[in-house]
Design a protein around this motif. Structure first.
Motif, mmCIF file in Angstrom:
data_model
loop_
_atom_site.group_PDB
_atom_site.id
_atom_site.type_symbol
_atom_site.label_atom_id
_atom_site.label_comp_id
_atom_site.label_asym_id
_atom_site.label_seq_id
_atom_site.Cartn_x
_atom_site.Cartn_y
_atom_site.Cartn_z
ATOM 1 N N LYS A 166 -6.436 0.173 4.413
ATOM 2 C CA LYS A 166 -6.973 0.502 5.737
ATOM 3 C C LYS A 166 -6.404 1.839 6.229
ATOM 4 C CE LYS A 166 -9.526 -1.040 9.113
ATOM 5 N NZ LYS A 166 -8.974 -1.737 10.298
ATOM 6 N N GLU A 213 2.999 6.060 6.997
ATOM 7 C CA GLU A 213 4.048 5.093 7.353
ATOM 8 C C GLU A 213 3.833 4.588 8.767
ATOM 9 O OE1 GLU A 213 7.815 6.939 6.626
ATOM 10 O OE2 GLU A 213 7.849 6.220 4.563
ATOM 11 N N ALA A 214 3.455 5.510 9.661
ATOM 12 C CA ALA A 214 3.200 5.114 11.047
ATOM 13 C C ALA A 214 2.031 4.139 11.102
ATOM 14 C CB ALA A 214 2.903 6.351 11.898
ATOM 15 N N ALA A 215 1.018 4.373 10.271
ATOM 16 C CA ALA A 215 -0.138 3.476 10.256
ATOM 17 C C ALA A 215 0.265 2.088 9.750
ATOM 18 C CB ALA A 215 -1.251 4.059 9.383
ATOM 19 N N TYR A 216 1.086 2.016 8.680
ATOM 20 C CA TYR A 216 1.569 0.705 8.197
ATOM 21 C C TYR A 216 2.324 0.020 9.315
ATOM 22 C CZ TYR A 216 1.247 2.741 3.467
ATOM 23 O OH TYR A 216 0.845 3.367 2.333
ATOM 24 N N ASP A 217 3.194 0.831 9.945
ATOM 25 C CA ASP A 217 4.065 0.282 10.979
ATOM 26 C C ASP A 217 3.253 -0.296 12.137
ATOM 27 O OD1 ASP A 217 6.947 0.190 11.969
ATOM 28 O OD2 ASP A 217 5.909 1.133 13.651
ATOM 29 N N LEU A 218 2.096 0.318 12.394
ATOM 30 C CA LEU A 218 1.260 -0.151 13.504
ATOM 31 C C LEU A 218 0.354 -1.304 13.083
ATOM 32 C CD1 LEU A 218 0.387 3.294 15.045
ATOM 33 C CD2 LEU A 218 1.728 1.512 16.125
ATOM 34 N N GLY A 219 0.496 -1.732 11.830
ATOM 35 C CA GLY A 219 -0.216 -2.945 11.422
ATOM 36 C C GLY A 219 -1.375 -2.726 10.472
ATOM 37 N N ALA A 220 -1.555 -1.497 9.959
ATOM 38 C CA ALA A 220 -2.668 -1.248 9.045
ATOM 39 C C ALA A 220 -2.204 -1.467 7.611
ATOM 40 C CB ALA A 220 -3.181 0.171 9.228
ATOM 41 N N ARG A 221 -3.010 -2.209 6.841
ATOM 42 C CA ARG A 221 -2.707 -2.380 5.426
ATOM 43 C C ARG A 221 -2.886 -1.041 4.725
ATOM 44 N NH1 ARG A 221 -2.994 -7.625 3.802
ATOM 45 N NH2 ARG A 221 -3.133 -9.009 5.573
ATOM 46 N N PRO A 222 -2.252 -0.880 3.529
ATOM 47 C CA PRO A 222 -2.342 0.416 2.831
ATOM 48 C C PRO A 222 -3.782 0.918 2.666
ATOM 49 C CG PRO A 222 -0.718 -0.967 1.772
ATOM 50 C CD PRO A 222 -1.328 -1.805 2.858
ATOM 51 N N ALA A 238 -8.428 5.082 7.330
ATOM 52 C CA ALA A 238 -8.364 5.531 8.722
ATOM 53 C C ALA A 238 -7.606 6.846 8.889
ATOM 54 C CB ALA A 238 -7.719 4.453 9.587
ATOM 55 N N LEU A 281 2.614 9.944 8.565
ATOM 56 C CA LEU A 281 1.431 9.436 9.263
ATOM 57 C C LEU A 281 1.000 8.101 8.661
ATOM 58 C CD1 LEU A 281 -0.774 12.598 9.798
ATOM 59 C CD2 LEU A 281 0.747 11.473 11.411
#
Lengths: 298, 384
Positions: A211, A200-209, A215, A198
């Protein structure tokens, strides 16, 4: 013979549920009813030191409910401020435990399995020593010529000892120290189940660590935060030992008031009323706790 | 859907893999390697992928295909090598800044958010204005036919619906490159076949370049315009599905993609337009009339696909390309049957025959002596 008896005996399933029910009845409901009864009685110099609620004489049932104890609590500043102060101290301690416990739980959950077990043991191990002794030890650390002050004076940071013992600060230190495991363990149990993909998916979608942590990790650990907070808040409101040993005269907490009413004033009815109001105060957070518990079960 | 995705794409890519890559590469993977401690997960991979292509990395688990995908997404750092996307070197770009989005095998939908919020997540990170986010989310949910489920949470969705949401969540960011990690692994078999075609339709609608990872050859062949077969961290063969299937370059590819009859032998005659190979397992020599390079006495393998084997009761008149055996097993699968034939020297050969007639009298049956034959174009000579 046994076949006939079986008809009257409860089923195994019922028996299993009956055990906790009987337990609750014996050790919660009946004592609660007794305390409730005493809270409506009048103080008397007798054994037991309170009046009876009902009398049956001359074919008349006389029920005498004394509301005076509750009215007394509401009118006397001491009790109201003791309640407010207890709730305030419990709230602040819970927040401190959360702020200290969350990073600890997070790092334990993200450690390798071997390290994880050692760290968990480190959290649980102190509770193998008696609670009372551990709180007593803090007196030795916090007093004017105790370890902490001697250490700071030895370093030359201060030349006068800091007065910590018998203040609210000492109470906070004691509470946070004693209750921290109750925050870490439920948080750890929650965090260790988190699916790393989850994040990794957030990083992949553009969220910094950072963030992604805010989130994804924080909202998903919410049930753990609630569980840990309740496990601390509820007992700390009624805490007696820590404010008694580490606190001073300024430390006004409902647990101490209860003790004084019961043992020093021998006013059982007022003490009972104090306990009942405290129970009602706690019923609200408990209801919240159960709400989230059942949500997590989904 | 009247044509399969594979047929639709063939003109743009070209069926002949032997020709060099003519289109300008959009994704360039140059000599990429990845070591985990002492284990080499990916070793020296070079790949070029054109814009708009759907490319599949095909291999069994542990072959390094997922590691390669994760390096593209930036979730793993390559030990050596370069990744260039649309002329931009990815080495110094963290995953959250790459113009690449990945669909995870488990879909990794955020369980505490609704479908709508999941899809909007990526746009929020890019600070897209609120009004635009709403429009784009609704537009993409419409594309994947999930607009009715916008307020649902992921645990209220079926596997196929979760996949659509996961796809919408990455498509909404309009990435330059889409990565799909085992996109169908979480679906049941029937849904899989349907979603494969739907997914390709959506990807072609959007026109996005896509690299997918799969262990399922059928999935790779259905969805991808080109396939790279991987084994032990290296690419064995790259090409369109038909080329990889019909012209495998090695025993590994031949056996990995579909089933195959492999016979070992040596070249006895090598001419410009054909080669004759003598195999001990087959009674007659094998005559191959295409794509042959080798020298006499060279040890080679001959691969013949089961569907190219012809099963007959009568002895063929040819000098080459047939052998005989006894039918050991028959698997009747409706549209075709698979025959397991024990050759005279004990080797088992597989032949599939379409069941064109409804009567079963003509077909070979158990313990019958049959002849297996094939055309000169059917055999493939493998040197590796």
């Amino acid at each position: 013979m046994i076949g006939k008896l079986k008809k009257y005996l409860p089923e195994g399933r019922t028996l299993v549920i009956a055990i906790p029910l009987v337990w609750m009845l014996l050790f919660f409901l009946i004592p609660f009813a007794i305390v409730l009864k005493i809270s409506f009685s009048e103080m008397m110099t007798a054994i037991p030191p309170f009046s009876t609620l009902w009398k049956y004489a001359d074919e008349m049932l006389n029920v005498k409910l004394n509301m005076g104890n509750y009215l007394f609590l509401l009118t006397d500043d001491l009790y109201i401020s003791a309640y407010i102060n207890s709730v305030k101290m419990a709230t602040l301690s819970t927040v401190f435990c959360l702020l200290i416990g969350y990073p600890m739980a997070y790092s334990i959950a993200n450690a390798s399995p071997t390290v994880r077990n050692i760290l968990l043991l480190g959290i649980v191990l102190p509770s193998w020593t008696s609670f009372l002794i551990r709180i007593y030890a803090w007196i030795g650390i916090l007093k004017n010529n105790g370890l902490f002050n001697n250490f700071l004076m030895g370093l030359g940071v201060i030349d006068q000892p800091l007065i910590i013992l018998n203040t609210n600060i000492a109470v906070y230190i004691g509470i946070v120290y004693a209750y921290l495991p109750f925050m870490i363990l439920p948080l750890y149990t929650n965090l260790v189940k988190h699916d790393h993909t989850l994040l990794e998916a957030a990083y992949d979608l553009g969220a910094r660590p950072w963030k992604s942590f805010l989130a994804i990790t924080i909202p998903l650990s919410f049930p753990g935060i609630v569980a840990g907070s309740m496990l601390i808040f509820i007992p700390v409101v009624g805490e007696f030992v820590i404010p008694e040993l580490l606190g001073g005269s300024e430390t006004l907490m409902i647990g101490r008031v209860l003790w004084q009413e019961f043992f020093n004033n021998r006013d059982w009815p007022v003490a009972s009323a104090v306990a009942i109001i405290m129970l009602l105060l706690l019923a609200i957070p408990v209801a919240v706790f159960h709400h989230y518990q059942s949500k997590e079960a989904l | 859907m009247t044509t399969t995705p594979e047929q639709k794409k063939e003109p743009s890519i070209g069926a002949d893999a032997s020709k060099p890559f003519v289109l300008k590469p959009f994704v360039e993977i140059i000599n990429i390697s990845k070591n985990f401690d002492n284990f080499v997960a990916v070793s020296g991979i070079n790949l070029q992928i054109a814009e708009g292509e759907i490319f599949a990395l095909l291999g069994s688990s542990g072959c390094g295909k997922s590691t390669l995908l994760r390096m593209l997404a930036g979730l793993e750092t390559p030990t050596t090598g370069e990744i260039i996307i649309d002329g931009q070197d990815m080495a110094s770009i963290p995953p959250f800044k790459r113009p690449i989005n990945m669909m995870f095998q488990s879909y990794a939908l955020f369980p505490h958010m609704t479908v709508e919020k999941n899809v909007a997540f990526g746009l929020k990170q890019d600070r897209v204005p609120k009004k635009q986010i709403k429009e784009r989310v609704m537009e993409i949910l419409k594309l994947v036919e999930m607009e009715a489920y916008a307020k649902r949470k992921s645990h209220q969705l079926s596997g196929g619906q979760m996949q659509r949401v996961a796809l919408a969540r990455i498509l909404v960011k309009r990435p330059k490159l889409l990565l799909l990690d085992e996109p169908m692994a979480a679906l049941d078999k029937k849904l899989r076949a349907q979603m494969q075609i739907e997914l390709v339709d959506i990807l072609e609608d959007v026109g996005v370049t896509c690299i997918m990872v799969t262990h399922d050859q059928e999935e790779a062949m259905t969805m991808a315009s080109r396939i790279a077969v991987m084994d032990k961290g290296s690419i064995i063969q790259t090409g369109p599905p038909s080329v990889v299937y019909e012209f495998p370059n090695s025993r590994f590819t031949a056996e990995f993609i579909g089933s195959v009859n492999l016979f070992h032998g040596k070249i006895v005659e090598d001419a410009a337009d054909h080669a004759i190979i003598r195999c001990e397992e087959i009674e007659n020599d094998v005559y191959i009339d295409h794509g042959v390079t080798g020298t006499a006495d060279m040890l080679v393998s001959v691969a013949i696909r089961p569907e190219k084997m012809i099963v007959t009761h009568d002895k063929p008149d040819e000098k080459y390309n047939w052998t005989q055996g006894i039918v050991e097993d028959i698997v009747y699968l409706g549209s075709f049957s698979t025959y397991y034939v024990k050759l005279t020297n004990g080797k088992r050969a597989i032949a599939t025959q379409a069941n064109l007639n409804r009567t079963i009298h003509e077909r070979p049956t158990w313990e019958q002596k049959v002849y297996l034959s094939w055309l000169p174009v059917s055999g493939v000579m493998l040197t590796k």
